[in-house]
Write an enzyme that holds these catalytic residues in place. Structure first.
Site, PDB file in Angstrom:
ATOM      1  N   ARG A 164       0.834  -1.216   0.000  1.00  0.00           N
ATOM      2  CA  ARG A 164       0.000   0.000   0.000  1.00  0.00           C
ATOM      3  C   ARG A 164       0.866   1.262   0.000  1.00  0.00           C
ATOM      4  O   ARG A 164       0.550   2.264   0.649  1.00  0.00           O
ATOM      5  CB  ARG A 164      -0.933   0.022   1.230  1.00  0.00           C
ATOM      6  CG  ARG A 164      -1.964  -1.076   1.263  1.00  0.00           C
ATOM      7  CD  ARG A 164      -2.956  -0.931   0.120  1.00  0.00           C
ATOM      8  NE  ARG A 164      -4.057  -1.863   0.211  1.00  0.00           N
ATOM      9  CZ  ARG A 164      -4.035  -3.104  -0.296  1.00  0.00           C
ATOM     10  NH1 ARG A 164      -2.960  -3.553  -0.925  1.00  0.00           N
ATOM     11  NH2 ARG A 164      -5.087  -3.882  -0.173  1.00  0.00           N
ATOM     12  N   SER A 238     -10.980  -1.070   2.344  1.00  0.00           N
ATOM     13  CA  SER A 238     -10.372  -1.164   3.680  1.00  0.00           C
ATOM     14  C   SER A 238     -10.093   0.239   4.198  1.00  0.00           C
ATOM     15  O   SER A 238      -9.459   1.039   3.506  1.00  0.00           O
ATOM     16  CB  SER A 238      -9.045  -1.923   3.619  1.00  0.00           C
ATOM     17  OG  SER A 238      -9.232  -3.221   3.140  1.00  0.00           O
ATOM     18  N   GLU A 334      -6.100   4.207   5.732  1.00  0.00           N
ATOM     19  CA  GLU A 334      -5.573   3.942   4.384  1.00  0.00           C
ATOM     20  C   GLU A 334      -5.990   4.980   3.328  1.00  0.00           C
ATOM     21  O   GLU A 334      -5.153   5.490   2.594  1.00  0.00           O
ATOM     22  CB  GLU A 334      -5.965   2.524   3.962  1.00  0.00           C
ATOM     23  CG  GLU A 334      -5.181   2.002   2.783  1.00  0.00           C
ATOM     24  CD  GLU A 334      -6.066   1.409   1.721  1.00  0.00           C
ATOM     25  OE1 GLU A 334      -6.941   2.122   1.208  1.00  0.00           O
ATOM     26  OE2 GLU A 334      -5.886   0.226   1.415  1.00  0.00           O
TER      27      GLU A 334
HETATM   28  P1  FAD Z   1      -8.900   8.097  -6.255  1.00  0.00           P
HETATM   29  O1  FAD Z   1      -9.578   7.621  -5.037  1.00  0.00           O
HETATM   30  O2  FAD Z   1      -9.620   9.038  -7.141  1.00  0.00           O
HETATM   31  O3  FAD Z   1      -7.485   8.729  -5.864  1.00  0.00           O
HETATM   32  C1  FAD Z   1      -6.619   8.024  -4.991  1.00  0.00           C
HETATM   33  C2  FAD Z   1      -5.286   8.774  -4.957  1.00  0.00           C
HETATM   34  O4  FAD Z   1      -4.649   8.702  -6.231  1.00  0.00           O
HETATM   35  C3  FAD Z   1      -5.432  10.263  -4.654  1.00  0.00           C
HETATM   36  O5  FAD Z   1      -4.324  10.675  -3.887  1.00  0.00           O
HETATM   37  C4  FAD Z   1      -5.395  10.900  -6.031  1.00  0.00           C
HETATM   38  O6  FAD Z   1      -4.998  12.259  -6.006  1.00  0.00           O
HETATM   39  C5  FAD Z   1      -4.374  10.025  -6.734  1.00  0.00           C
HETATM   40  N1  FAD Z   1      -4.498   9.970  -8.184  1.00  0.00           N
HETATM   41  C6  FAD Z   1      -5.573   9.535  -8.889  1.00  0.00           C
HETATM   42  N2  FAD Z   1      -5.301   9.562 -10.206  1.00  0.00           N
HETATM   43  C7  FAD Z   1      -4.032  10.022 -10.343  1.00  0.00           C
HETATM   44  C8  FAD Z   1      -3.177  10.279 -11.454  1.00  0.00           C
HETATM   45  N3  FAD Z   1      -3.544  10.057 -12.717  1.00  0.00           N
HETATM   46  N4  FAD Z   1      -1.920  10.763 -11.208  1.00  0.00           N
HETATM   47  C9  FAD Z   1      -1.519  11.007  -9.950  1.00  0.00           C
HETATM   48  N5  FAD Z   1      -2.279  10.794  -8.861  1.00  0.00           N
HETATM   49  C10 FAD Z   1      -3.524  10.297  -9.055  1.00  0.00           C
HETATM   50  N6  FAD Z   1      -7.373  -1.082  -3.025  1.00  0.00           N
HETATM   51  C11 FAD Z   1      -6.512  -2.118  -3.082  1.00  0.00           C
HETATM   52  O7  FAD Z   1      -5.299  -1.917  -3.164  1.00  0.00           O
HETATM   53  N7  FAD Z   1      -6.948  -3.420  -3.042  1.00  0.00           N
HETATM   54  C12 FAD Z   1      -8.257  -3.736  -2.966  1.00  0.00           C
HETATM   55  O8  FAD Z   1      -8.609  -4.903  -2.944  1.00  0.00           O
HETATM   56  C13 FAD Z   1      -9.200  -2.666  -2.918  1.00  0.00           C
HETATM   57  N8  FAD Z   1     -10.519  -2.925  -2.820  1.00  0.00           N
HETATM   58  C14 FAD Z   1     -11.421  -1.910  -2.757  1.00  0.00           C
HETATM   59  C15 FAD Z   1     -12.781  -2.205  -2.666  1.00  0.00           C
HETATM   60  C16 FAD Z   1     -13.720  -1.191  -2.602  1.00  0.00           C
HETATM   61  C17 FAD Z   1     -15.176  -1.543  -2.521  1.00  0.00           C
HETATM   62  C18 FAD Z   1     -13.298   0.166  -2.638  1.00  0.00           C
HETATM   63  C19 FAD Z   1     -14.299   1.274  -2.607  1.00  0.00           C
HETATM   64  C20 FAD Z   1     -11.954   0.482  -2.717  1.00  0.00           C
HETATM   65  C21 FAD Z   1     -10.987  -0.551  -2.775  1.00  0.00           C
HETATM   66  N9  FAD Z   1      -9.606  -0.293  -2.863  1.00  0.00           N
HETATM   67  C22 FAD Z   1      -8.714  -1.341  -2.946  1.00  0.00           C
HETATM   68  C23 FAD Z   1      -9.117   1.094  -2.853  1.00  0.00           C
HETATM   69  C24 FAD Z   1      -9.135   1.777  -4.244  1.00  0.00           C
HETATM   70  O9  FAD Z   1      -9.957   1.080  -5.143  1.00  0.00           O
HETATM   71  C25 FAD Z   1      -7.742   1.892  -4.848  1.00  0.00           C
HETATM   72  O10 FAD Z   1      -6.909   2.651  -4.008  1.00  0.00           O
HETATM   73  C26 FAD Z   1      -7.761   2.560  -6.240  1.00  0.00           C
HETATM   74  O11 FAD Z   1      -6.486   2.462  -6.849  1.00  0.00           O
HETATM   75  C27 FAD Z   1      -8.187   4.019  -6.199  1.00  0.00           C
HETATM   76  O12 FAD Z   1      -8.402   4.426  -7.538  1.00  0.00           O
HETATM   77  P2  FAD Z   1      -9.232   5.733  -7.871  1.00  0.00           P
HETATM   78  O13 FAD Z   1      -9.100   5.959  -9.342  1.00  0.00           O
HETATM   79  O14 FAD Z   1     -10.604   5.620  -7.344  1.00  0.00           O
HETATM   80  O15 FAD Z   1      -8.382   6.827  -7.108  1.00  0.00           O
HETATM   81  N1  EPU Z   2     -11.341 -11.006   9.479  1.00  0.00           N
HETATM   82  C1  EPU Z   2     -12.173 -11.172  10.552  1.00  0.00           C
HETATM   83  N2  EPU Z   2     -13.270 -10.367  10.673  1.00  0.00           N
HETATM   84  C2  EPU Z   2     -13.549  -9.405   9.766  1.00  0.00           C
HETATM   85  C3  EPU Z   2     -12.693  -9.229   8.657  1.00  0.00           C
HETATM   86  C4  EPU Z   2     -11.587 -10.042   8.535  1.00  0.00           C
HETATM   87  O1  EPU Z   2     -11.946 -12.033  11.400  1.00  0.00           O
HETATM   88  O2  EPU Z   2     -14.553  -8.713   9.957  1.00  0.00           O
HETATM   89  C5  EPU Z   2     -10.172 -11.878   9.339  1.00  0.00           C
HETATM   90  C6  EPU Z   2     -10.500 -13.194   8.664  1.00  0.00           C
HETATM   91  O3  EPU Z   2      -9.842 -14.222   9.350  1.00  0.00           O
HETATM   92  C7  EPU Z   2      -9.865 -13.090   7.296  1.00  0.00           C
HETATM   93  C8  EPU Z   2      -8.711 -12.114   7.543  1.00  0.00           C
HETATM   94  O4  EPU Z   2      -9.175 -11.246   8.581  1.00  0.00           O
HETATM   95  O5  EPU Z   2      -9.418 -14.305   6.850  1.00  0.00           O
HETATM   96  C9  EPU Z   2      -8.335 -11.291   6.328  1.00  0.00           C
HETATM   97  O6  EPU Z   2      -9.524 -10.730   5.770  1.00  0.00           O
HETATM   98  P1  EPU Z   2      -9.695 -10.522   4.195  1.00  0.00           P
HETATM   99  O7  EPU Z   2      -9.262 -11.754   3.450  1.00  0.00           O
HETATM  100  O8  EPU Z   2     -11.059 -10.011   3.924  1.00  0.00           O
HETATM  101  O9  EPU Z   2      -8.602  -9.442   3.838  1.00  0.00           O
HETATM  102  P2  EPU Z   2      -8.171  -8.102   4.577  1.00  0.00           P
HETATM  103  O10 EPU Z   2      -6.820  -8.329   5.169  1.00  0.00           O
HETATM  104  O11 EPU Z   2      -9.234  -7.612   5.470  1.00  0.00           O
HETATM  105  C10 EPU Z   2      -6.877  -7.166   2.526  1.00  0.00           C
HETATM  106  C11 EPU Z   2      -6.810  -5.882   1.773  1.00  0.00           C
HETATM  107  C12 EPU Z   2      -7.970  -5.770   0.818  1.00  0.00           C
HETATM  108  C13 EPU Z   2      -7.885  -6.933  -0.178  1.00  0.00           C
HETATM  109  C14 EPU Z   2      -7.936  -8.236   0.604  1.00  0.00           C
HETATM  110  C15 EPU Z   2      -7.707  -9.435  -0.294  1.00  0.00           C
HETATM  111  C16 EPU Z   2      -5.650  -4.274   3.167  1.00  0.00           C
HETATM  112  C17 EPU Z   2      -5.746  -3.079   4.040  1.00  0.00           C
HETATM  113  N3  EPU Z   2      -6.789  -4.753   2.694  1.00  0.00           N
HETATM  114  O12 EPU Z   2      -8.046  -7.113   3.322  1.00  0.00           O
HETATM  115  O13 EPU Z   2      -7.847  -4.542   0.102  1.00  0.00           O
HETATM  116  O14 EPU Z   2      -8.938  -6.890  -1.111  1.00  0.00           O
HETATM  117  O15 EPU Z   2      -6.894  -8.269   1.602  1.00  0.00           O
HETATM  118  O16 EPU Z   2      -6.378  -9.487  -0.676  1.00  0.00           O
HETATM  119  O17 EPU Z   2      -4.544  -4.744   2.901  1.00  0.00           O
HETATM  120  C18 EPU Z   2      -8.471  -2.222   0.164  1.00  0.00           C
HETATM  121  O18 EPU Z   2      -7.247  -1.952   0.236  1.00  0.00           O
HETATM  122  O19 EPU Z   2      -9.331  -1.324   0.093  1.00  0.00           O
HETATM  123  C19 EPU Z   2      -8.888  -3.628   0.144  1.00  0.00           C
HETATM  124  C20 EPU Z   2     -10.177  -3.991   0.123  1.00  0.00           C
END
Ligand code: FAD
Ligand code: EPU
Length: 340
Positions: A164, A238, A334
């Site tokens: 991250r 997250s 985050e």
């Molecule tokens: P924004 O939210 O619009 O911007 C994020 C940052 O990037 C800001 O600082 C912005 O200024 C900057 N930025 C955007 N575009 C540019 C550009 N072209 N040049 C320079 N800076 C820029 N993240 C994960 O890593 N793993 C996950 O599994 C994950 N799951 C998610 C699930 C959900 C339901 C949600 C809502 C979010 C999740 N995220 C996850 C977080 C998010 O999707 C990512 O961080 C994604 O990359 C953000 O993209 P965005 O275009 O929406 O960026």
């Molecule tokens: N868990 C619980 N209770 C909860 C949630 C999680 O007990 O309410 C425990 C479970 O044991 C589970 C473990 O936590 O197995 C890990 O949970 P999960 O697999 O859902 O993943 P996470 O660690 O919560 C991370 C990333 C996610 C990404 C998933 C899958 C971060 C901060 N988050 O979540 O990224 O999709 O792994 O790789 O690293 C995001 O960054 O926005 C995001 C969604």
């Protein structure tokens, strides 16, 4: 290219917070982007680059200029043996890129299916999920360097990618506007099933040697069962990073809480599941009125309707305090808060 004033960002952030930008524009070309940035510099306007708004916590008033890139294109720029190099415009949606590459038979992004947002934002925090990270397929990016006033290409080794993390979140925050990203994909599938749950999920369907399309579908199903769809429930994924702690602290915690969920990280370090900590502290499903904690994933804070940044950060602070009290662990938020 239009420069809008008092432009609503309410539909442009996945938390669904009501927000208004003082100014807003969507450049399609690099010269348009450069012109906008020059205008902002001349007038001293702060600039926010907005992608899909899925990792942002916005205030109701966003001063200065919000720029949302509107370039497009996915181009195959080289193919040698099994390797395919593609160049993708920053405004391209991430999930639709994953779908497109799978359709072409170019593999490597399937574990990162269903991550919201744009390609241009993906390097900022080195997005990752289910055993894969952006950096695994990343080759280079092009960006406009606001400091040097020139277009630059940055290779993977220059981006300081971590969990991250990248240089774009650190000392170079705000310096580079990412314009396009190159990825190296493969025409040969190499399924990555090591992350907890994926192999089991497929095995339950009788699939032991999955095709990339099956991995993609499994990841989409698993994610949909745990994470709220922002179209229905406002959220930013997250809300906290998974904390990384030294082995000694991990040992002490594990002795006190045998069910602790943690994964070995770099040598001597462990990554804790923050969702487990928050869940165990009793927050899962918590309803504070307008904001709350998702009932299927305690790491996700939600806008239950009419919530705002202040309410969400108050809830986040309460959660941080209770996790610190119970486990002695600090949780870092985050998503980016804007304005800071
Ligand atoms: P924004 O939210 O619009 O911007 C994020 C940052 O990037 C800001 O600082 C912005 O200024 C900057 N930025 C955007 N575009 C540019 C550009 N072209 N040049 C320079 N800076 C820029 N993240 C994960 O890593 N793993 C996950 O599994 C994950 N799951 C998610 C699930 C959900 C339901 C949600 C809502 C979010 C999740 N995220 C996850 C977080 C998010 O999707 C990512 O961080 C994604 O990359 C953000 O993209 P965005 O275009 O929406 O960026
Ligand atoms: N868990 C619980 N209770 C909860 C949630 C999680 O007990 O309410 C425990 C479970 O044991 C589970 C473990 O936590 O197995 C890990 O949970 P999960 O697999 O859902 O993943 P996470 O660690 O919560 C991370 C990333 C996610 C990404 C998933 C899958 C971060 C901060 N988050 O979540 O990224 O999709 O792994 O790789 O690293 C995001 O960054 O926005 C995001 C969604």
């Amino acid at each position: 290219m239009t420069l809008f004033e008092n432009y609503s960002l309410t539909g442009l952030n996945t938390l669904g917070f009501e927000a208004t930008a003082e100014r807003f524009s969507r450049p399609k070309t690099l010269p348009q982007l450069i012109e906008l940035l020059a205008l902002a510099d001349t007038n001293g306007w702060p600039v926010l680059l907005l992608g899909g708004g899925s990792n942002l916590i916005l205030s109701a008033w966003v001063p200065g200029l919000v720029i949302q890139l509107a370039n497009s294109g996915i181009e195959c720029v080289a193919q040698q043996g099994e390797q395919v190099i593609i160049e993708v415009a920053a405004a391209q949606g991430w999930h639709s890129l994953v779908e497109y590459t799978l359709e072409q038979g170019w593999f490597g992004l399937e574990n990162m299916a269903l991550i919201p947002g744009t390609v241009g934002a993906a390097p900022i925090q080195n997005i990752g999920a289910y055993g894969a990270e952006l950096k695994d397929c990343f080759v280079s990016l092009t960006a406009w360097d606001r400091e040097q006033q020139q277009r630059v290409t940055l290779e993977r080794s220059q981006c300081d990618f971590g969990y991250r993390w990248s240089r774009f979140k650190g000392e170079d925050a705000g310096r580079f506007v990412i314009w396009s990203v190159r990825f190296a994909l493969s025409t040969t599938a190499a399924p990555e099933l090591s992350y907890g749950g994926v192999a089991d999920y497929l095995a339950r369907q009788g699939i032991n040697e999955p095709a990339p399309q099956q991995v993609f579908s499994a990841i989409c199903d698993i994610r949909s069962s745990k994470l709220p769809d922002p179209a229905t429930v406002g959220n930013a994924g997250s809300f906290f990073e998974n904390p990384i702690i030294p082995q000694s602290q991990y040992g002490a915690l594990k002795a006190k809480f045998p069910a602790l969920v943690a994964f070995a990280d770099q040598p001597g370090l462990y990554k804790l599941a923050a969702g487990w900590l928050i869940d165990q502290a009793g927050w899962k499903g918590y309803n504070a009125g307008s904001v709350g904690v998702y009932d299927k994933q305690a790491l996700v804070l939600v806008n239950l309707g009419g919530g705002d940044r202040e309410q969400l950060l108050t809830l986040a602070a309460d959660i941080q305090q209770s996790v610190r009290d119970k486990f002695g662990v600090a949780l870092q938020i985050e998503p980016r808060q804007y304005p800071a």
